[in-house]
Scaffold this active site. Structure first.
Site, mmCIF file in Angstrom:
data_model
loop_
_atom_site.group_PDB
_atom_site.id
_atom_site.type_symbol
_atom_site.label_atom_id
_atom_site.label_comp_id
_atom_site.label_asym_id
_atom_site.label_seq_id
_atom_site.Cartn_x
_atom_site.Cartn_y
_atom_site.Cartn_z
ATOM 1 N N CYS A 121 -3.946 6.314 -2.099
ATOM 2 C CA CYS A 121 -4.773 5.510 -2.992
ATOM 3 C C CYS A 121 -4.780 6.145 -4.375
ATOM 4 O O CYS A 121 -5.157 7.309 -4.509
ATOM 5 C CB CYS A 121 -6.201 5.396 -2.469
ATOM 6 S SG CYS A 121 -7.306 4.502 -3.595
ATOM 7 N N HIS A 143 -7.980 0.277 9.189
ATOM 8 C CA HIS A 143 -6.964 0.722 8.230
ATOM 9 C C HIS A 143 -7.175 2.219 8.010
ATOM 10 O O HIS A 143 -7.978 2.626 7.177
ATOM 11 C CB HIS A 143 -7.158 -0.077 6.934
ATOM 12 C CG HIS A 143 -6.161 0.206 5.865
ATOM 13 N ND1 HIS A 143 -5.242 -0.731 5.432
ATOM 14 C CD2 HIS A 143 -5.949 1.299 5.087
ATOM 15 C CE1 HIS A 143 -4.518 -0.230 4.443
ATOM 16 N NE2 HIS A 143 -4.925 1.010 4.224
ATOM 17 N N ASP A 154 0.826 -1.203 0.000
ATOM 18 C CA ASP A 154 0.000 0.000 0.000
ATOM 19 C C ASP A 154 0.862 1.256 0.000
ATOM 20 O O ASP A 154 0.458 2.297 -0.525
ATOM 21 C CB ASP A 154 -0.919 -0.012 1.230
ATOM 22 C CG ASP A 154 -2.111 0.917 1.082
ATOM 23 O OD1 ASP A 154 -2.275 1.498 0.002
ATOM 24 O OD2 ASP A 154 -2.876 1.062 2.050
ATOM 25 N N HIS A 171 -6.036 6.175 7.136
ATOM 26 C CA HIS A 171 -5.129 7.075 6.431
ATOM 27 C C HIS A 171 -5.103 8.409 7.169
ATOM 28 O O HIS A 171 -6.050 8.765 7.861
ATOM 29 C CB HIS A 171 -5.561 7.255 4.980
ATOM 30 C CG HIS A 171 -5.241 6.076 4.114
ATOM 31 N ND1 HIS A 171 -4.441 6.154 3.007
ATOM 32 C CD2 HIS A 171 -5.602 4.769 4.212
ATOM 33 C CE1 HIS A 171 -4.317 4.959 2.447
ATOM 34 N NE2 HIS A 171 -5.024 4.107 3.164
ATOM 35 N N ASN A 227 -0.847 6.118 4.721
ATOM 36 C CA ASN A 227 -1.397 5.383 5.849
ATOM 37 C C ASN A 227 -0.901 5.965 7.167
ATOM 38 O O ASN A 227 0.109 6.678 7.212
ATOM 39 C CB ASN A 227 -0.944 3.919 5.776
ATOM 40 C CG ASN A 227 -1.459 3.207 4.564
ATOM 41 O OD1 ASN A 227 -2.500 2.578 4.594
ATOM 42 N ND2 ASN A 227 -0.715 3.301 3.472
#
Length: 299
Positions: A240, A207, A16, A209, A249
């Site tokens: 993303c 999860h 990611d 950000h 993140n």
């Protein structure tokens, strides 16, 4: 305060984190970085993605990376898998855990996967079933849980509809993503108030950000509800590609600093973690955005 004694951190930086970098890191450097991450005390590393190279060219060397790393038997090495073809490559590379993914909002799902939500379900079911037959655990990612860059707020009922289906298909764990970093502690509380009654919290991960600087606050609120698993990326890498403006993140190093100072164990060595972050800074030739690395770089 009913915080857990121990928290599991799932490092998603190699996937990611790097997928959103303009610089493509050479394969051997990715392998070296994952090997260094494997020496920090992490128990889970998402190593790469088997998405078609056309969409994520930064991770086009997924098989080479997965086969090239030194496997620590105490670590689960995972990879993102979009479909049956990707699964075949992941199985060839002997990935430990398969991660499937979709969005809770229709527009983001179309942008990210090029399919409607209803058309995505059978594709993921095939992957989940095949992975189970190959005796691989499966993790499900649901994006835009707390907001969509195209549709705005996503209803809790819509999120649960997607989550229910993935659990019905047989995933082992579900990671709920604040893809654009829009969530606030109040929103997290309202969501988890219902989610912990509906699902086994030991099978739920968050999860976050840090687009608006709220990630650690949202982790703290999640701890209040008994959540014990969080995704993070070392140095705050990530974002993303299909969520304009979404920054990285929550930083693993910042998260570990907070948890350890709260007396919550992670099993991760902070010093070794900073060493691994320093390595990636050299590879990217730029400072990583986390607060801990800002302190490190100022010394």
């Amino acid at each position: 305060m009913n915080w857990p004694e121990k928290v599991t951190i799932k490092e998603v930086g190699p996937r990611d984190g790097l997928q959103n970098e303009k610089v493509i890191i050479p394969t051997q450097r990715k392998i070296d970085w994952i090997n260094q991450l494997s020496d920090t005390g992490l128990s889970y590393i998402e190593a790469t993605s088997f998405v078609h190279p056309k969409w994520i060219p930064q991770l086009s060397d997924a098989v080479e990376v997965a086969k090239g790393i030194n496997r620590n038997p105490d670590i689960t090495y995972a990879a993102l898998v979009p479909n049956q073809r990707g699964l075949e490559s992941a199985l060839e590379a002997d990935i430990d855990e398969i991660s499937v993914f979709m969005s809770s909002s229709e527009t983001h799902n179309l942008k990210n996967i090029n399919k409607t939500i209803s058309d995505t379900f059978p594709v993921l079911k095939e992957v989940i079933d095949s992975a189970a037959r190959s005796r691989k655990s499966v993790r499900g990612y649901v994006s835009t849980v707390f907001g969509c860059p195209y549709e705005g707020e996503v209803s809790i009922e819509q999120v649960f509809k997607v989550c229910d289906q993935l659990f019905e298909y047989g995933i082992n764990e579900l990671s709920l993503g604040d893809t654009i970093g829009v969530a606030s502690p109040r929103q997290v509380a309202l969501f988890l108030e219902q989610a912990v009654k509906r699902y086994d919290i030991d099978r739920i991960a968050l999860h976050f950000h840090d687009t608006r600087g709220m990630a650690l606050a949202n982790v703290l609120k999640s701890l209040d509800y008994g959540i014990k698993t969080f995704d993070s990326a070392l140095g705050g890498l990530g974002g993303c590609p299909y969520a304009p403006g979404a920054s990285g993140n929550v930083a693993t190093d910042d998260l570990i600093h907070m948890l350890h100072n709260m007396g919550i164990h992670t099993g991760i060595d902070q010093g070794k973690l900073i060493g691994a972050a320093s390595m990636m800074q050299r590879f990217l030739e730029k400072p990583l955005p986390s607060h801990q690395m800002a302190v490190y770089n100022a010394q």
